[in-house]
Design an enzyme around this catalytic site. Structure first.
Site, PDB file in Angstrom:
ATOM      1  N   TYR A   3       0.833  -1.207   0.000  1.00 36.52           N
ATOM      2  CA  TYR A   3       0.000   0.000   0.000  1.00 36.52           C
ATOM      3  C   TYR A   3       0.868   1.258   0.000  1.00 36.52           C
ATOM      4  CZ  TYR A   3      -4.278  -2.721   0.768  1.00 36.52           C
ATOM      5  OH  TYR A   3      -5.339  -3.593   0.634  1.00 36.52           O
ATOM      6  N   SER A  54     -13.538  -2.691  -0.664  1.00 34.85           N
ATOM      7  CA  SER A  54     -14.326  -1.768  -1.515  1.00 34.85           C
ATOM      8  C   SER A  54     -15.829  -1.933  -1.305  1.00 34.85           C
ATOM      9  CB  SER A  54     -13.952  -1.930  -2.995  1.00 34.85           C
ATOM     10  OG  SER A  54     -12.641  -1.481  -3.226  1.00 34.85           O
ATOM     11  N   LEU A  71     -17.978   0.235  -0.771  1.00 34.04           N
ATOM     12  CA  LEU A  71     -18.711   1.292  -1.486  1.00 34.04           C
ATOM     13  C   LEU A  71     -18.214   1.368  -2.926  1.00 34.04           C
ATOM     14  CD1 LEU A  71     -18.571   4.002   1.355  1.00 34.04           C
ATOM     15  CD2 LEU A  71     -20.342   2.269   0.948  1.00 34.04           C
ATOM     16  N   ALA A  72     -17.690   0.244  -3.414  1.00 31.48           N
ATOM     17  CA  ALA A  72     -17.160   0.155  -4.783  1.00 31.48           C
ATOM     18  C   ALA A  72     -16.108   1.240  -5.029  1.00 31.48           C
ATOM     19  CB  ALA A  72     -18.290   0.238  -5.804  1.00 31.48           C
ATOM     20  N   PHE A 120     -21.284   6.365  -5.120  1.00 31.99           N
ATOM     21  CA  PHE A 120     -21.817   7.723  -4.943  1.00 31.99           C
ATOM     22  C   PHE A 120     -21.364   8.688  -6.028  1.00 31.99           C
ATOM     23  CE2 PHE A 120     -21.601   5.777  -0.722  1.00 31.99           C
ATOM     24  CZ  PHE A 120     -22.970   5.689  -0.509  1.00 31.99           C
TER      25      PHE A 120
END
Ligand SMILES: NC(=O)c1ccc[n+]([C@@H]2O[C@H](COP(=O)([O-])OP(=O)(O)OC[C@H]3O[C@@H](n4cnc5c(N)ncnc54)[C@H](OP(=O)(O)O)[C@@H]3O)[C@@H](O)[C@H]2O)c1
Length: 288
Positions: free
Chosen positions: A44, A199, A201-202, A207
């Protein structure tokens, strides 16, 4: 496995622009919300995020005992921080996994990792060698539990014969429902293997995206959220949590308010019809 019901993901930590005191405060605020588990990977932030987190732990030593660290290994990125990698590849060899864990422990300024995941399935994996590597890490006290991420049900079955897996970390959201169709979530239920969900919230597309599927799902999420008196993101987390596999969603936001919206989903028991409304909006058709 002792993880908090909502887990904080740190994939994007290097983008949040937090100095060390602000990082400490961010971790403390997550803990105050009951989020005690923190999801990392060696790669990361281009191999930087574990160190950013480790700096915060070193600055506030009391924190370490109050939280659980999840990290991953097995992906070799082509990156200036790893000039020896000539190509992007996956590696589950003893040599790579042991070296990766030692790097992670150093970066995180800790003596143990509560949960280590194999980030992606290594097509050249030798499961017996990997099991032996896990036993060594366990015996050394460097890693307490093991899991996998992004594996097929067949790969999970093969590894589970040899390693006591604590979780399967997978992608799942109202916009990404492959795990409902390919046997992944059934396997989790069958084995009592609670999945961690990445993910949820994708990646924010839930949104922000303008494609038809996203617009359909967003409209239903807003309607159901208004009816339940919660934020649309809370409704999305409640939709994930409703699955019988008892998922552990991983947040991705740097905003504490977004973490609060995730935690607000925990007491919400979504009626099955509401769950299927979201499913239908995502698929774009009724059940057969
Ligand atoms: N195992 C794997 O292969 C894998 C892959 C990817 C991720 N992960 C893990 O899963 C974690 C979560 O993944 P993710 O970051 O893609 O999660 P996510 O929650 O689906 O997406 C987070 C992104 O959505 C944005 N966002 C937009 N509207 C939002 C809202 N209303 N509420 C919350 N966020 C909103 C956030 O921006 P703001 O910061 O501005 O809120 C952030 O950039 C990662 O941190 C990582 O630990 C694992």
């Amino acid at each position: 496995m002792n993880l908090s019901p909502i887990i904080a993901g740190l994939w994007r930590l290097h983008e949040w622009g937090l100095d060390v005191p602000a990082r400490v405060r961010w971790i403390e605020q997550a803990l105050e919300l009951g989020i005690t588990s923190f999801d990392h990977a060696d790669i990361y932030g281009g191999y930087t995020v574990e160190s950013l987190f480790g700096e915060a732990l070193a600055a506030a030593p009391g924190l370490r005992e109050r939280l659980q660290i999840v990290t991953k290994c097995g992906i070799k990125l082509q990156h200036p921080a790893r000039p020896q990698h000539a190509l992007k590849s996956y590696d589950s060899s003893r040599e790579h996994v042991l070296a990766s864990v030692d790097n992670s422990l150093r970066a995180l300024r800790t003596d143990r990792i509560e949960l280590l995941l194999l980030h992606r399935p290594d097509l050249l994996m030798q499961p017996d060698e990997l099991a032996d590597t896990c036993r060594r890490l366990l015996a050394a006290g460097k890693v307490l539990r093991f899991g996998v991420s992004n594996h097929t049900p067949g790969q999970v079955a093969m590894l589970r014969k040899r390693i006591d897996l604590a979780t399967h970390q997978i992608e799942f959201s109202p916009l990404q429902m492959k795990a409902l169709a390919d046997g992944t979530l059934e396997q989790c239920v069958d084995l009592g293997l609670r999945p961690m969900i990445w993910s949820p919230l994708a990646g924010g597309r839930l949104f922000t995206a303008h494609d038809e599927q996203s617009q359909r799902v967003r409209a239903v999420l807003h309607e159901l959220a208004a009816r339940h008196g919660v934020a649309p993101a809370t409704l999305a987390y409640a939709w994930i949590l409703r699955h019988p596999a008892r998922p552990w969603p991983i947040t991705g936001s740097g905003r504490i308010e977004a973490l609060r919206e995730a935690v607000a989903a925990l007491p919400l028991q979504l009626p099955a019809e509401d769950w299927y409304r979201v499913w239908q909006a995502s698929m774009g058709h009724e059940l057969p």
